[in-house]
Design an enzyme around this catalytic site. Structure first.
Site, mmCIF file in Angstrom:
data_model
loop_
_atom_site.group_PDB
_atom_site.id
_atom_site.type_symbol
_atom_site.label_atom_id
_atom_site.label_comp_id
_atom_site.label_asym_id
_atom_site.label_seq_id
_atom_site.Cartn_x
_atom_site.Cartn_y
_atom_site.Cartn_z
ATOM 1 N N SER A 157 -1.008 -10.840 -3.363
ATOM 2 C CA SER A 157 -0.685 -10.747 -4.780
ATOM 3 C C SER A 157 -1.464 -11.793 -5.582
ATOM 4 O O SER A 157 -2.692 -11.798 -5.551
ATOM 5 C CB SER A 157 0.828 -10.864 -4.964
ATOM 6 O OG SER A 157 1.232 -10.460 -6.247
ATOM 7 N N ASP A 253 1.071 0.944 -5.371
ATOM 8 C CA ASP A 253 1.352 -0.445 -5.738
ATOM 9 C C ASP A 253 0.668 -0.713 -7.079
ATOM 10 O O ASP A 253 -0.559 -0.675 -7.182
ATOM 11 C CB ASP A 253 0.815 -1.393 -4.663
ATOM 12 C CG ASP A 253 1.130 -2.858 -4.961
ATOM 13 O OD1 ASP A 253 1.519 -3.174 -6.103
ATOM 14 O OD2 ASP A 253 0.976 -3.684 -4.039
ATOM 15 N N HIS A 279 5.395 -2.925 -4.015
ATOM 16 C CA HIS A 279 4.703 -4.214 -3.914
ATOM 17 C C HIS A 279 5.476 -5.220 -3.061
ATOM 18 O O HIS A 279 4.867 -6.126 -2.481
ATOM 19 C CB HIS A 279 4.489 -4.789 -5.318
ATOM 20 C CG HIS A 279 3.643 -6.018 -5.350
ATOM 21 N ND1 HIS A 279 2.295 -5.994 -5.062
ATOM 22 C CD2 HIS A 279 3.941 -7.313 -5.625
ATOM 23 C CE1 HIS A 279 1.802 -7.221 -5.167
ATOM 24 N NE2 HIS A 279 2.781 -8.040 -5.503
#
Length: 309
Positions: A157, A253, A279
């Site tokens: 991320s 995602d 996610h």
């Protein structure tokens, strides 16, 4: 107009909050790996660098995602977020290898981003810049003391954005260490992901990173996420590291599989709300790597790089 801005806000919050609070799943797989280090691309040296006996052969640098780290966290035994997704990668590697042979170092940075729901947090830009500086500092320190030590870099991320930016600098010969010192890079849910840049193991997705999709709306989104610059893709990609970068993304995602153009982004923003949970599920999602999970695949990939260099 108000409805459009609301939809944009939903997309931005979706694309940037991305908290990887996931359950640890310890599985393994005998998957083949693509993009392993090949023949040297630069000038070959006749003698390896000399370094102290205490230096590790490999250092794994792991960059957690938003809210999964802290600036004062212990990089060897991080405790800022016990549910951090990166722990499901770093802990198995620490258990598998002696610290004398493989150093596993987790990036301690603020890992926040200011938005309409959390005005008191550090901005995304400042958090990302802090993380980038600390990762480069660790690379410099290790390389100066242990010039023969090679690196494996992994990020999730916001941490994937940081790791990808550092890899792009190294691959373009503008980084703090030479590209030959990097065995491999794994980016999980990279917000600057672009088709054709890096290698794409696992299930194919045709979307792009949220920062790429939202770059044309950068000025518009500032009131919603102040200090979060949508920078688009990485100019020049990963350079000579391109074949060593694994860019991993789960279908749907919103961070890495966003629509290709802004018009579609607005149309699909509400649909992304229901997909946002994707996610946070990389440790259990069976749709990224058939037969295994993302964390298990990355552990096996890193193990292969460590054992076979």
């Amino acid at each position: 107009m108000r409805k459009t801005i609301t939809v944009i806000a939903v997309l931005i919050v979706l694309a940037l909050i991305g908290v990887g609070i996931v359950q640890y799943v310890n599985t393994s797989d005998d998957s083949d790996f693509i993009g392993q280090p090949g023949e040297p691309t630069g000038t070959e040296t006749t003698e390896p660098p000399v370094q102290p006996d205490w230096c590790p052969a490999v250092e794994v640098i792991a960059a957690p995602g938003t809210w999964e780290s802290a600036a004062n966290d212990d990089p060897i035994n991080p405790t800022a977020n016990p549910l951090s997704f990166m722990l499901s990668i770093t802990q198995p590697l620490q258990e598998r290898y002696s610290a004398d042979d493989v150093k596993v170092w987790t990036l301690p940075y603020t890992a926040q981003f200011r938005n309409i729901n959390s005005q008191n947090e550090m901005s995304y830009d400042d958090s990302r810049n802090e993380g980038t500086a600390k990762m480069n500092e660790e690379l410099i320190n290790t390389h100066n003391e242990c010039p023969a030590t090679e690196f494996i870099i992994v990020g999730f991320s916001q941490g994937a954005v940081i790791a990808g930016d550092v890899a792009a600098q190294i691959g373009s010969e503008q980084g703090v260490i030479p590209a030959d010192s990097v065995r491999g890079v794994a980016l999980i849910a990279d917000g600057r992901r672009e088709p054709g840049v890096g290698q794409f193991p696992g299930t194919f997705v045709d979307g792009i990173g949220a920062e790429v999709t939202l770059q044309p709306l950068n000025l518009l989104v500032q009131p919603i996420v102040p200090g979060a610059t949508m920078r688009g893709g990485r100019a020049g990609g990963f350079g000579v590291l391109n074949d060593r970068v694994q860019d991993i993304c789960a279908p749907n995602d919103a961070i890495c599989d966003a629509p290709v153009n802004v018009g579609n982004a607005l149309d699909r923003a509400l649909a992304m709300v229901s997909a946002n949970g994707v996610h946070a599920l990389y440790a259990t999602n069976p749709d990224v790597f058939p037969g295994t999970t993302t964390n298990a695949w990355v552990v096996d990939w890193a193990t292969n790089l460590i054992d076979n260099g």
